[in-house]
Write a protein that holds these residues in place. Structure first.
Motif, mmCIF file in Angstrom:
data_model
loop_
_atom_site.group_PDB
_atom_site.id
_atom_site.type_symbol
_atom_site.label_atom_id
_atom_site.label_comp_id
_atom_site.label_asym_id
_atom_site.label_seq_id
_atom_site.Cartn_x
_atom_site.Cartn_y
_atom_site.Cartn_z
ATOM 1 N N UNK A 326 0.765 -1.313 -0.143
ATOM 2 C CA UNK A 326 0.100 0.037 0.036
ATOM 3 C C UNK A 326 0.942 1.223 -0.024
ATOM 4 N N UNK A 327 1.960 1.425 0.905
ATOM 5 C CA UNK A 327 2.802 2.467 0.802
ATOM 6 C C UNK A 327 3.635 2.634 -0.400
ATOM 7 N N UNK A 328 4.134 1.415 -0.570
ATOM 8 C CA UNK A 328 5.262 1.558 -1.848
ATOM 9 C C UNK A 328 4.609 1.568 -3.342
ATOM 10 N N UNK A 329 3.911 0.802 -3.500
ATOM 11 C CA UNK A 329 2.741 0.707 -4.917
ATOM 12 C C UNK A 329 1.791 1.835 -4.988
ATOM 13 N N UNK A 330 1.026 1.582 -4.134
ATOM 14 C CA UNK A 330 -0.384 2.392 -4.284
ATOM 15 C C UNK A 330 0.217 4.132 -3.927
ATOM 16 N N UNK A 331 0.845 4.240 -2.746
ATOM 17 C CA UNK A 331 1.137 5.239 -2.181
ATOM 18 C C UNK A 331 2.064 6.100 -3.221
ATOM 19 N N UNK A 332 2.856 5.426 -4.011
ATOM 20 C CA UNK A 332 3.800 6.281 -5.222
ATOM 21 C C UNK A 332 2.864 6.491 -6.315
ATOM 22 N N UNK A 333 1.796 6.049 -6.512
ATOM 23 C CA UNK A 333 0.986 6.439 -7.729
ATOM 24 C C UNK A 333 1.162 5.385 -8.801
ATOM 25 N N UNK A 334 2.088 4.111 -8.370
ATOM 26 C CA UNK A 334 2.661 3.344 -9.554
ATOM 27 C C UNK A 334 1.428 2.475 -10.331
ATOM 28 N N UNK A 335 0.532 1.924 -9.132
ATOM 29 C CA UNK A 335 -0.836 1.413 -9.348
ATOM 30 C C UNK A 335 -1.998 1.698 -8.630
ATOM 31 N N UNK A 336 -3.004 1.952 -9.097
ATOM 32 C CA UNK A 336 -4.276 2.447 -8.425
ATOM 33 C C UNK A 336 -4.851 1.283 -7.347
ATOM 34 N N UNK A 337 -5.136 1.913 -6.178
ATOM 35 C CA UNK A 337 -5.679 0.818 -5.078
ATOM 36 C C UNK A 337 -6.765 0.045 -5.610
ATOM 37 N N UNK A 338 -7.782 0.545 -6.186
ATOM 38 C CA UNK A 338 -8.758 -0.293 -6.719
ATOM 39 C C UNK A 338 -8.500 -1.327 -7.883
ATOM 40 N N UNK A 339 -7.178 -1.014 -8.495
ATOM 41 C CA UNK A 339 -6.954 -2.008 -9.474
ATOM 42 C C UNK A 339 -5.985 -3.236 -8.918
#
Length: 349
Positions: A326-339
């Motif tokens: 959640x912090x690294x991938x979603x928090x950086x905007x690399x992928x969206x949480x819903x995806x």
């Protein structure tokens, strides 16, 4: 006669005056054209089979454009001879810099030498071009990638267990470095490597074929190390068909969306996130510096490439699992949480 000579003199003065004005205008136009000329960068990709390469391309091109450079992108579609032709084309076009994501780490030394002789700078992007006098090799710390894969499996109970290694293309120099880091961790924790294979051209279906054809070996494994997340996708799909997904630990690299989905689902233990936006931006900045004959960033060191010591920049990768996705991938905007949580919405934070 006197009048005729006067007219002739006037005409001669006018011609000389116009000629002088014309020369001045021509000189000014030439100077303006030289000032307006943009830095020309040629970029040859192995292919776009691997998901992340499209991101690398887009960020590199946009960054270079912001810095006043134009980028000509070519796709070799995994064909070494095609990539050689593309590099020769860039040389003939008089590019200032050629950036290469090579297909075969040992197959382009001749083209690099030809570019150097033409006064063109060469950057090996993410993959080393061996035994070549390149101007920069920029990538992630690939041995560290392998170490992270191994540590993730050990942290999940693999010590003293058994693992399979299903790697990428053997002619990709990064593969050997990743495997070196991984093997060291396995050795330190008394993990038995049951078998290893390499998927030519990074063809993920070859990794899946191994699973189908070697179920006797696969059934013994506690874990499978996949060379990247694309290979892991096919491997996990094969394990699902055999009703073994989630029972055998799987690791990969690149933080592809499907890999992140598998991590929150529980069918992949971890992936290695390589912030490609930083790599692509840094590479574009360095390409412009080289074109302008300026010094490379202070973090540049040297690394061996056959008989050459070449400038090297290695960026730090990040290990990603369920605890920090959640912090690294979603928090950086690399992928969206819903995806990322598409298949397990109930677990969405």
């Amino acid at each position: 006669m006197k009048k005729m000579w006067k007219y002739a003199a006037v005409v001669l003065v006018c011609v000389l005056t116009l000629g002088a004005c014309g020369n001045l205008d021509s000189s000014k136009t030439s100077g303006d054209a030289a000032q307006d000329r943009k830095i020309q960068i040629g970029m040859s990709f192995d292919s776009f089979v691997i998901e992340r390469w499209q991101t690398d391309r887009d960020i590199f091109v946009s960054t270079a454009k912001e810095l006043g450079a134009e980028v000509n992108v070519q796709n070799a579609n995994g064909d070494l001879e095609q990539q050689k032709k593309q590099i020769n084309y860039f040389i003939d076009k008089g590019m200032d810099v050629i950036v290469i994501i090579c297909i075969d780490s040992e197959g382009l030394a001749e083209q690099v030498q030809k570019a150097k002789e033409a006064g063109i700078k060469v950057i090996a992007y993410d993959r080393m071009i061996m035994d070549s006098d390149i101007d920069l090799y920029i990538t992630f710390d690939n041995e560290r990638v392998g170490t992270m894969m191994g540590e993730a499996l050990v942290d999940n109970g693999l010590s003293g267990g058994k693992v399979l290694m299903l790697g990428g293309s053997a002619v990709d120099s990064n593969v050997a470095m990743v495997e070196k880091g991984f093997r060291k961790v396995m050795e330190d924790h008394q993990v038995t490597i049951l078998d290893s294979m390499h998927a030519d051209g990074w063809k993920a279906e070859l990794a899946a074929a191994y699973v189908y054809d070697h179920m006797d070996v696969v059934s013994e494994a506690d874990a499978i190390m996949c060379g990247n997340d694309d290979l892991a996708s096919k491997v996990v799909h094969a394990l699902k068909e055999k009703r073994m997904a989630g029972d055998i630990m799987v690791v990969g690299q690149d933080a592809d969306l499907e890999a992140c989905q598998r991590i929150v689902e529980g069918t992949q233990v971890m992936t290695v996130y390589k912030p490609v936006e930083k790599l692509a931006q840094k590479a574009a900045e360095c390409a412009v510096l080289l074109a302008e004959a300026k010094e490379l960033p202070e973090e540049t060191v040297t690394i061996e490439s056959g008989n050459y010591q070449v400038p090297y920049i290695g960026l730090e990768p990040i290990s990603v699992d369920k605890t920090n996705i959640n912090d690294v991938i979603i928090g950086s905007g690399f992928h969206l949480k819903e995806d990322v949580y598409l298949n397990v919405p109930a677990e969405m934070p």
